[in-house]
Structures are given as structure tokens and as C-alpha cells.
Design a protein around this motif. Structure first.
Motif, short mmCIF file in Angstrom:
data_model
loop_
_atom_site.label_atom_id
_atom_site.label_comp_id
_atom_site.label_asym_id
_atom_site.label_seq_id
_atom_site.Cartn_x
_atom_site.Cartn_y
_atom_site.Cartn_z
N GLU A 169 16.42 14.00 38.84
CA GLU A 169 16.00 14.55 40.12
C GLU A 169 17.13 14.53 41.14
O GLU A 169 17.29 15.47 41.92
N ASP A 226 5.33 20.46 38.51
CA ASP A 226 5.54 21.89 38.21
C ASP A 226 6.07 22.62 39.44
O ASP A 226 6.95 23.48 39.34
N ALA A 229 9.69 21.71 39.91
CA ALA A 229 10.56 22.45 38.99
C ALA A 229 10.75 23.89 39.45
O ALA A 229 11.86 24.44 39.38
#
Length: 410
Positions: A169, A226, A229
Motif C-alpha cells: 500500500e 476493491d 484498488a
């Protein structure tokens, strides 16, 4: 062979039945395990005994319901093992990685018994000293120690995964590319998702070869991995398209195509704000796609919102939408604050109070500017105060960045 239930003294296992597999070449002879356990004080937990005369038979009897294996170190080992005295134990350890294992040895083989523990057994027992109380206690300890070891392994794996995720990350957060620019950059990022480093908010800043500084901030609806991302994909796409020369409506139209191809459902959308600052630093182009307008503070004047009447819809809502680019004058020295709605949607005075909103944010930033805060200190103070006004942690992601120009000439 079928397991034979016997009553022993095994405690500390929630009084559930335990199954012991004894691997010894003559289980009915020198070592009478059922009699040993039966002679121990009863504690209400049954120990079921299975016996195997060799490793082949042990492999057949070693099912998932076995809790502990007692291995006689005097067993003949596999032929391929040569003269390794611990070959039978090593074989069992390979067959039973999730089971507790006890090693049985003669008292004369104390060094071998200690080595058995070093290679993976939970404990060792000496045949000559064995009685029912000792055996039942050893089974209990071995089972609990194996459980504790398994927990530690899972915790270590969880920590490693968390560290790997954190490194990933951190690597996905942007590194501004402003070499050659006289603008100063600062940012703060706080995901709403617990223990995450990355949320659905995204931002980036780059300087193209012609000297123009491009800045962007956006927000994917939702707060999960999600959405995080997808935010990373949109940020990378924006950087690539910006370096390819796209700007304004052409850039946002292409970004919408990226979103439509990458999102999981048609209900996913993203807001976006882009600013392209001319090489002289005195003017900029502004595009809004359903996103809050930036805040500008010019030298000697109070901070205010840039015009937002000409904004277009969020990306992903309308298939043929358009996003006009509005020209704004910045002046010689200024500070430009870009933010996501997490900064303005918190409460203004704790739970149940009205939202802070853009007007409340402008008032707060003006107060902080008047106290002399700039750059990193300003952003940190803004995020901290918003959290304090909210009365606790903010549930939405928060991203905020600042671009500053001190020059009054040029």
C-alpha cells in the motif's frame, strides 16, 4: 485398528475426548498404554488409544481426529534413512505436521530424547519412568503446546501478511513529480478503513516537460479494498494520460472509459478534480467531475472556494458527459488546497450536529492560516481539527493536498 476408549487424567482440554496414536513395534508387550492410563486418576476426559506396530500402519491410522502421537524411538526407520536414529520420528513429523508428538526412549538414550524435542517433538518420555499420571499429563501438555505453537504460527503469518500489505500500500501511494517547479507540495491521507493505509481516495501531482504542473484528487464511492484498488488504477491512468498530453474534457472522458472498464458494477462512480497550473504559476485550468471545488488563499486575502458552477458529473454516471475546463487567475503568491469530501462531511460539533460542510471548512482554514500555519502543518492541523469536531474517528477516507507559491513576481 479401532480406537479403544480409556479413561485418563487428561485435563485442560475442555473435557473433549482425545485420541492417542501409539507407534511401537510391540504395543502389547513392554508398554501397556491402556493399563497406564486406566491406573491414573480419572478426570472425566476419555483418551482413545490406537496402536500401530510400524510406520506404514501408523500412516494408515493417522487421521485428522488423532490429537497426539507417541513414537517409540527404537522403531526401525525407513530404509532410505540409513543409520539416523531419529528417522521414525522425522517420518511421523512429516506425516503429522498438525499433531502433537511425544518421543519415547530408554533412559540411557537421554541425548537422543533431547534431540527428538529439538527436531520437532513436543516432549520426550523415558520408558523406565513412565506411569499413568506422567503419561496423561504429557499428552495434555503436548496437545496444548501444539495448539499454542499453531496459534503463534498463525499470528506470525498474519503479521507477515500485514507487513507485506503495508509495504504494497505504501508503494501504491503517489510520489509527486515536481522537479524544476518552484511550487511547494504537501499532502495528508487518512483511510476510513480500519488498519488500512490505502482507501478509495486518490491524488497525484506531476510536472510535464512544458513546465505545467498538473494536480488531481479523486474519490471512488465506497471504502473497501476493491475501491482502493480502483482508486490506484485511476491515479496511474491519470498520470499516464497527463504525460501523454491529455487535459480537460479529453482527459476526463478517457478516465471515464477506464473506470467503466475496471469497475465491478455499473453503480460504481468516482468524483475527480483536476488543476493544470501554467508554467508562470499565475493561472490555472480547473475541471470538476462531481467533486468539491478547491480552496485558494491569495496573499493578503482570505481563503475562498474556486468557482464550481461549470462542473460536470462524477465519472461513471453519464455515458456521454462533458467536463468544461474553466480558466482561473491565481496571482503571484497563493496556496491551493484540494481535498476529498471526507474533510467536510464530518460533524461540526460531535455526533448529531450538522455537517462541517464547505463553509465550515473555509472558516476553519482561514483561522489556521491566520495563526501562521502553512504546508504540512496546515494540513495536519486541518485533519486533526476535523476529527476533533466530529467527536471521534472519521468513517470516510480523507485526502488533502496543498500547492503553494511564494513568488510575487514572474
Amino acid at each position: 485398528m479401532d480406537a479403544t476408549p480409556m479413561t485418563g487424567t487428561v485435563t485442560g482440554t475442555d473435557r473433549t475426548d482425545l485420541t492417542l496414536l501409539v507407534v511401537e513395534d510391540d504395543p502389547a508387550g513392554a508398554l501397556a498404554v491402556p493399563e497406564l492410563l486406566d491406573a491414573a486418576d480419572a478426570a472425566g476426559t476419555r483418551v482413545r488409544i490406537r496402536t500401530a506396530r510400524n510406520l506404514t500402519e501408523a500412516e494408515r491410522l493417522l487421521t485428522d481426529d488423532v490429537h497426539c502421537v507417541l513414537v517409540d524411538l527404537s522403531l526401525p526407520g525407513p530404509r532410505a534413512a540409513g543409520d539416523d536414529p531419529l528417522a521414525p520420528l522425522r517420518h511421523i513429523l512429516r506425516l503429522a505436521p498438525r499433531h502433537a508428538v511425544l518421543a519415547l526412549a530408554a533412559s540411557a538414550d537421554a541425548e537422543l530424547a533431547a534431540e527428538a524435542v529439538r527436531v520437532g517433538a513436543q516432549d520426550h518420555l523415558f520408558r523406565e519412568e513412565l506411569d499413568g499420571r506422567l503419561l496423561s499429563r504429557a499428552i495434555r501438555y503436548a496437545v496444548e503446546r501444539k495448539r499454542a505453537d499453531a496459534v503463534q504460527v498463525k499470528l506470525a503469518e498474519s503479521r507477515l501478511r500485514a507487513q507485506e500489505n503495508a509495504r504494497l500500500e505504501r508503494g501504491l501511494l503517489p510520489t509527486p513529480l515536481l522537479e524544476g517547479s518552484d511550487l511547494r507540495f504537501a499532502s495528508r491521507y487518512r483511510p476510513g478503513r480500519s488498519r488500512a493505509l490505502l482507501g478509495g481516495d486518490f491524488y497525484d501531482t506531476v510536472r510535464t516537460p512544458d513546465g505545467t504542473v498538473h494536480a488531481m484528487i479523486g474519490d471512488v464511492c465506497g471504502h473497501g479494498p476493491d475501491e482502493a484498488a480502483l482508486g490506484v488504477e485511476l491515479r496511474i491512468a491519470w498520470r499516464a494520460l497527463t504525460f501523454a498530453g491529455l487535459c480537460g474534457d479529453e482527459l476526463l472522458s478517457t478516465m471515464q472509459q477506464v473506470l467503466e472498464h475496471e469497475r465491478e458494477s455499473d453503480e460504481i462512480f468516482a468524483t475527480l478534480c483536476t488543476v493544470d497550473i501554467a508554467p508562470d504559476g499565475r493561472r490555472a485550468g480547473l475541471c470538476l467531475a462531481g467533486h468539491p471545488s478547491p480552496l485558494i488563499a491569495r496573499q493578503g486575502r482570505a481563503a475562498r472556494l474556486l468557482p464550481y458552477e461549470d462542473g460536470g458529473p462524477a465519472l461513471g454516471l453519464l455515458p456521454r458527459a462533458r467536463w468544461p475546463r474553466r480558466q482561473v487567475e491565481l496571482g503571484g503568491a497563493w496556496s491551493l488546497l484540494m481535498y476529498t469530501d471526507g474533510l467536510i462531511e464530518g460533524r461540526s460539533a460531535g455526533p448529531g450536529s450538522p455537517r462541517l460542510g464547505q463553509d465550515g471548512m473555509v472558516e476553519m482554514i482561514n483561522r489556521q492560516l491566520a495563526s501562521g500555519l502553512r504546508g504540512e502543518e496546515l494540513l495536519e492541523a486541518a485533519v486533526t481539527e476535523v476529527r476533533s469536531l466530529n467527536g471521534g474517528e472519521l468513517t470516510d477516507d480523507v485526502a488533502v493536498l496543498a500547492l503553494e507559491r511564494d513568488r510575487t513576481r514572474g
